[in-house]
Design an enzyme around this catalytic site. Structure first.
Site, PDB file in Angstrom:
ATOM      1  N   ARG A 193      31.244   1.766  31.787  1.00 53.16           N
ATOM      2  CA  ARG A 193      31.769   2.432  30.588  1.00 53.16           C
ATOM      3  C   ARG A 193      33.257   2.135  30.424  1.00 53.16           C
ATOM      4  O   ARG A 193      33.988   2.010  31.409  1.00 53.16           O
ATOM      5  CB  ARG A 193      31.559   3.948  30.691  1.00 53.16           C
ATOM      6  CG  ARG A 193      30.121   4.354  30.508  1.00 53.16           C
ATOM      7  CD  ARG A 193      29.945   5.836  30.730  1.00 53.16           C
ATOM      8  NE  ARG A 193      29.193   6.112  31.944  1.00 53.16           N
ATOM      9  CZ  ARG A 193      29.118   7.297  32.541  1.00 53.16           C
ATOM     10  NH1 ARG A 193      29.770   8.320  32.045  1.00 53.16           N
ATOM     11  NH2 ARG A 193      28.412   7.448  33.629  1.00 53.16           N
ATOM     12  N   GLU A 216      27.002  17.999  44.271  1.00 54.04           N
ATOM     13  CA  GLU A 216      26.612  18.661  43.023  1.00 54.04           C
ATOM     14  C   GLU A 216      25.311  19.448  43.197  1.00 54.04           C
ATOM     15  O   GLU A 216      25.128  20.505  42.582  1.00 54.04           O
ATOM     16  CB  GLU A 216      26.464  17.612  41.908  1.00 54.04           C
ATOM     17  CG  GLU A 216      27.824  17.043  41.512  1.00 54.04           C
ATOM     18  CD  GLU A 216      27.768  15.625  40.978  1.00 54.04           C
ATOM     19  OE1 GLU A 216      27.053  14.786  41.581  1.00 54.04           O
ATOM     20  OE2 GLU A 216      28.430  15.342  39.980  1.00 54.04           O
ATOM     21  N   HIS A 244      31.367  16.109  34.584  1.00 52.81           N
ATOM     22  CA  HIS A 244      31.471  16.183  36.056  1.00 52.81           C
ATOM     23  C   HIS A 244      31.809  17.594  36.537  1.00 52.81           C
ATOM     24  O   HIS A 244      32.374  17.775  37.615  1.00 52.81           O
ATOM     25  CB  HIS A 244      32.531  15.195  36.601  1.00 52.81           C
ATOM     26  CG  HIS A 244      32.094  13.771  36.548  1.00 52.81           C
ATOM     27  ND1 HIS A 244      32.918  12.754  36.138  1.00 52.81           N
ATOM     28  CD2 HIS A 244      30.916  13.185  36.861  1.00 52.81           C
ATOM     29  CE1 HIS A 244      32.271  11.608  36.179  1.00 52.81           C
ATOM     30  NE2 HIS A 244      31.053  11.842  36.609  1.00 52.81           N
ATOM     31  N   ARG A 254      20.411  19.893  36.577  1.00 48.89           N
ATOM     32  CA  ARG A 254      21.665  19.411  36.035  1.00 48.89           C
ATOM     33  C   ARG A 254      21.413  19.061  34.570  1.00 48.89           C
ATOM     34  O   ARG A 254      20.570  18.219  34.256  1.00 48.89           O
ATOM     35  CB  ARG A 254      22.112  18.164  36.790  1.00 48.89           C
ATOM     36  CG  ARG A 254      23.405  17.634  36.270  1.00 48.89           C
ATOM     37  CD  ARG A 254      23.818  16.395  36.994  1.00 48.89           C
ATOM     38  NE  ARG A 254      25.189  16.061  36.672  1.00 48.89           N
ATOM     39  CZ  ARG A 254      25.863  15.103  37.266  1.00 48.89           C
ATOM     40  NH1 ARG A 254      25.294  14.403  38.221  1.00 48.89           N
ATOM     41  NH2 ARG A 254      27.092  14.852  36.920  1.00 48.89           N
ATOM     42  N   ASN A 309      17.840  16.532  39.058  1.00 43.00           N
ATOM     43  CA  ASN A 309      18.856  15.827  38.267  1.00 43.00           C
ATOM     44  C   ASN A 309      18.143  14.627  37.646  1.00 43.00           C
ATOM     45  O   ASN A 309      17.955  13.599  38.295  1.00 43.00           O
ATOM     46  CB  ASN A 309      19.993  15.394  39.205  1.00 43.00           C
ATOM     47  CG  ASN A 309      21.111  14.679  38.479  1.00 43.00           C
ATOM     48  OD1 ASN A 309      20.978  14.340  37.299  1.00 43.00           O
ATOM     49  ND2 ASN A 309      22.204  14.428  39.183  1.00 43.00           N
TER      50      ASN A 309
END
Ligand code: ADP
Length: 402
Positions: free
Chosen positions: A243, A381, A183, A95, A12
């Site tokens: 964000r 993940e 996600h 990812r 990732n």
């Protein structure tokens, strides 16, 4: 039967970090090592744990060991050879944030796919180029292993048109200006866990709140995503660490026309200086905000909770009701105070929290009499990537044998 030495590596890659994992490539991939190289190019360091969470390494790297993604992965390879000398990396799963309109499942990345993924970089300029740098670096470091891309957008690709489009002229939709949702690897994992531990809930109407430094929510019907709070970019929906979350596009016009801001400045504002950090003026870290006593910190947390509650109502409406709410991500898994505040006064939707179970971070945190079940499911993940890589390699091997 799989060779017990066969492993897949998960990667990732961000702008200055690479999270990695080594998984046995059996029918149910198990982690043998997970770790992180961070501060690549600027005081790099590495840490890694074995499958039981025991530390394997934690040290600063030399400048040469962590100068760029290629040298960072070479350092991971050296660690792997030292600690797991018998392991054979038969594939590398990555990812990749954006799979565009076409990719609704993991793919093996060859030259043509790489070119296609590079074309998508303008859609996710802060993430995609780094993800692809990770793919390139892994292909150089593990030249015999297939590179497999797993997309954060893929899980959401079956959204109905009304939740795939913006009300802009059609040409923009056709150019790919759509609500992708992100996600997806986390939601895929949670949906799989629900199917395993509560199949009746998996079959129903579920909202998953992935609350980490990045945060979004997803509405699931029968385990499939039908709506997400994130849209074209990973900026929309909930406020996040830095964000902004949902924003009236008129604000962007104002910033450009009245404040004279350019695209780079606005990007920096929305991605790096907004959200919890911007509102609190203090920190993007929920732990710090919960401990702080300033009004601005309190308001930042209030705003975060308010937006989650609002989106919960919106997603429940999109799903036609609600059978379960699942919390995951660093905040969702650990911050019982936030979960309690999100669920407070939600009796109108049939949701009652068990305060004791919530405070103890139990798996099921709703009261027994609550019609809506509330669960806490730590996400993973990396294992979704590992499983996808193993499945894809196995499928290719079977096809070749036929
Ligand atoms: P990322 O999106 O970068 O993977 P994480 O899922 O690790 O982020 O979530 C990071 C967030 O989780 C931070 O805001 C951190 O403060 C918060 N967090 C982690 N543990 C706790 C805790 N015990 N209480 C409150 N917040 C927590």
């Amino acid at each position: 039967m799989a060779d017990p030495r066969d492993c897949v590596l998960t990667v990732n890659a961000g702008s200055s970090s690479i999270k990695f994992g080594l998984f046995e490539a059996g029918a149910a991939p198990a982690a043998r090592m997970t770790g992180l190289v961070e501060r690549i190019g600027d005081g790099p360091r590495i840490k890694a744990e074995d499958g039981d969470g025991a530390s394997l390494v934690k040290r600063d790297l030399t400048a040469a060991e962590g100068a760029d993604h290629v040298s960072a992965l070479a350092t991971v390879l050296a660690l792997l050879r030292e600690r797991f000398p018998a392991a054979r990396v038969i594939g590398v799963g990555h990812r990749v944030v954006h799979g565009g309109v076409a990719y609704d499942r993991p793919i093996r990345v060859g030259a043509a796919e790489m070119a296609e993924l590079e074309r998508l970089s303008p859609f996710a300029p802060l993430h995609q180029p780094h993800n692809l740098a990770g793919v390139r670096a892994a292909a150089a470091t593990f030249p015999d292993a297939p590179q497999i891309a797993c997309f954060d957008t893929a899980f959401h690709r079956a959204h109905p048109f009304v939740n795939d489009a913006f009300a802009l002229p059609r040409e923009y939709y056709d150019k790919g200006v759509r609500r992708y949702g992100f996600h997806g690897l986390s939601y895929d994992y949670v949906a799989g866990e629900l199917a395993r531990v509560a199949p009746h809930l998996h079959a129903g109407r579920v909202v998953v709140a992935h609350l980490g430094n990045g945060a979004s929510m997803c509405g699931l019907l029968g385990g499939r995503s039908v709506a997400s709070t994130m849209g074209f970019s990973a900026l929309d929906g909930l406020p996040m660490g830095t964000r902004c979350g949902q924003l009236d596009p008129g604000v962007l016009l104002y910033l450009m026309q009245q404040e004279g801001m350019g695209a780079d400045e606005i990007s920096d504002l929305l991605y790096r200086r907004s959200g919890l950090l911007g509102l609190s003026g203090l920190s993007n870290d929920m732990r710090e905000l919960l401990a702080a006593r300033t009004d601005a910190a309190r308001q930042a947390v209030d705003y975060f909770v308010f937006r989650i509650r609002r989106e919960l109502g919106a997603l429940a409406a999109a799903l036609g009701g609600l059978d379960a709410l699942v919390f995951c991500g660093g905040i969702g898994e650990n911050a019982h105070e936030i979960r309690a505040r999100v669920c407070d006064g939600m009796g109108w939707i049939g949701l009652e929290l068990d305060e004791g179970a919530n405070a103890e971070n139990a798996r099921v945190i709703s009261a027994e009499f609550s019609r809506v079940r509330v669960l806490r499911i730590p996400t993973n993940e990396e294992i979704v990537i590992a499983r996808a890589a193993v499945a894809l390699i196995g499928g290719e091997a079977r096809a070749a044998a036929e």
